[in-house]
Write an enzyme that holds these catalytic residues in place. Sequence first.
Site, mmCIF file in Angstrom:
data_model
loop_
_atom_site.group_PDB
_atom_site.id
_atom_site.type_symbol
_atom_site.label_atom_id
_atom_site.label_comp_id
_atom_site.label_asym_id
_atom_site.label_seq_id
_atom_site.Cartn_x
_atom_site.Cartn_y
_atom_site.Cartn_z
ATOM 1 N N CYS A 95 6.164 8.820 -31.726
ATOM 2 C CA CYS A 95 5.399 9.680 -30.814
ATOM 3 C C CYS A 95 5.863 11.140 -30.837
ATOM 4 O O CYS A 95 5.593 11.846 -31.800
ATOM 5 C CB CYS A 95 5.450 9.081 -29.410
ATOM 6 S SG CYS A 95 4.049 9.533 -28.409
ATOM 7 N N HIS A 192 5.585 2.658 -29.412
ATOM 8 C CA HIS A 192 6.762 2.399 -28.574
ATOM 9 C C HIS A 192 6.925 0.889 -28.397
ATOM 10 O O HIS A 192 6.230 0.103 -29.043
ATOM 11 C CB HIS A 192 6.531 3.027 -27.178
ATOM 12 C CG HIS A 192 6.441 4.517 -27.168
ATOM 13 N ND1 HIS A 192 7.534 5.333 -27.350
ATOM 14 C CD2 HIS A 192 5.380 5.339 -26.989
ATOM 15 C CE1 HIS A 192 7.147 6.602 -27.265
ATOM 16 N NE2 HIS A 192 5.856 6.637 -27.059
HETATM 17 N N1 GLN Z 1 4.057 14.593 -25.410
HETATM 18 C C1 GLN Z 1 3.482 13.822 -26.504
HETATM 19 C C2 GLN Z 1 2.114 13.203 -26.165
HETATM 20 O O1 GLN Z 1 1.844 12.934 -25.006
HETATM 21 C C3 GLN Z 1 4.436 12.701 -26.888
HETATM 22 C C4 GLN Z 1 4.645 11.699 -25.759
HETATM 23 C C5 GLN Z 1 5.542 10.560 -26.196
HETATM 24 O O2 GLN Z 1 6.524 10.777 -26.904
HETATM 25 N N2 GLN Z 1 5.178 9.344 -25.734
HETATM 26 O O3 GLN Z 1 1.335 12.956 -27.091
#
Ligand code: GLN
Length: 244
Positions: A95, A192
């Site tokens: 991410c 994740h």
């Molecule tokens: N800020 C980024 C997004 O919302 C990454 C978020 C995250 O790492 N889950 O796409």
Amino acid sequence: MTMQITIGWLYGAKMNIYGDRGNVVALQQRARWRGVDAQVQEIGIGEPVPAGIDIFFWGGGQDQEQVAVAKDIAGAKGEAIREAVERGAALLSICGGYQLLGHGYQPHDGEMLGGIGVFDAISTAGPTRFIGNVTIESPRFNTLVGFENHSGLTTLQGDCQPLGKVVHGHGNNGRDGTEGAIYKNAIGCYLHGALLPKNPHLTDWLLQSGLRHRYTEVDDLTPLDDALEFLAHENALSRSRTQT
Ligand code: GLN
């Protein structure tokens, strides 16, 4: 001779949301179960990339953490990671880390955050937050399961290869059916979960790649009893099938 492997955990204190540290635990533990001396080195803001990292891990983080980290990764630090990937080091990014390993990420507010260009990809914050279980089919890893929570939309450019095709969920951008990116032994994705405990085949591929980065002759890893891991995999798979 006891084999050794070093895992470089990028920004572990700053970018470790949604249980992503579980990926570091899985890598280290599955190495140790094979008798490999696995060490973890955190690489924080202001710290140089140590020589001899075999596997990099970079987890997710909110936009505000990405601002600080993007400043830190620019220049020599990012170059060191890019060169390590070119030399065959393994890498897994999730991410927010994934987004900054492309050419950059444009958050909802503020300036574009520069990336280091491991992946030929660009990301921008979108109007919707994609949250839910994800299943993808990957030519190299078959089925992979995870959990996404991002508003960022990633577009692969040139001949940048996706990690896989979305079966359930949204993936890179909810539009082109791709999820993640793979280049040499480097993987970026929105999965994740943590990803690796439920996908032991991917963990072992990263370990094998990291060992082959350090040693010329490396046998295939001895198989482990992955009954529990695949029970978790199947459970996540069924949840992604039934989620609305
Ligand atoms: N800020 C980024 C997004 O919302 C990454 C978020 C995250 O790492 N889950 O796409």
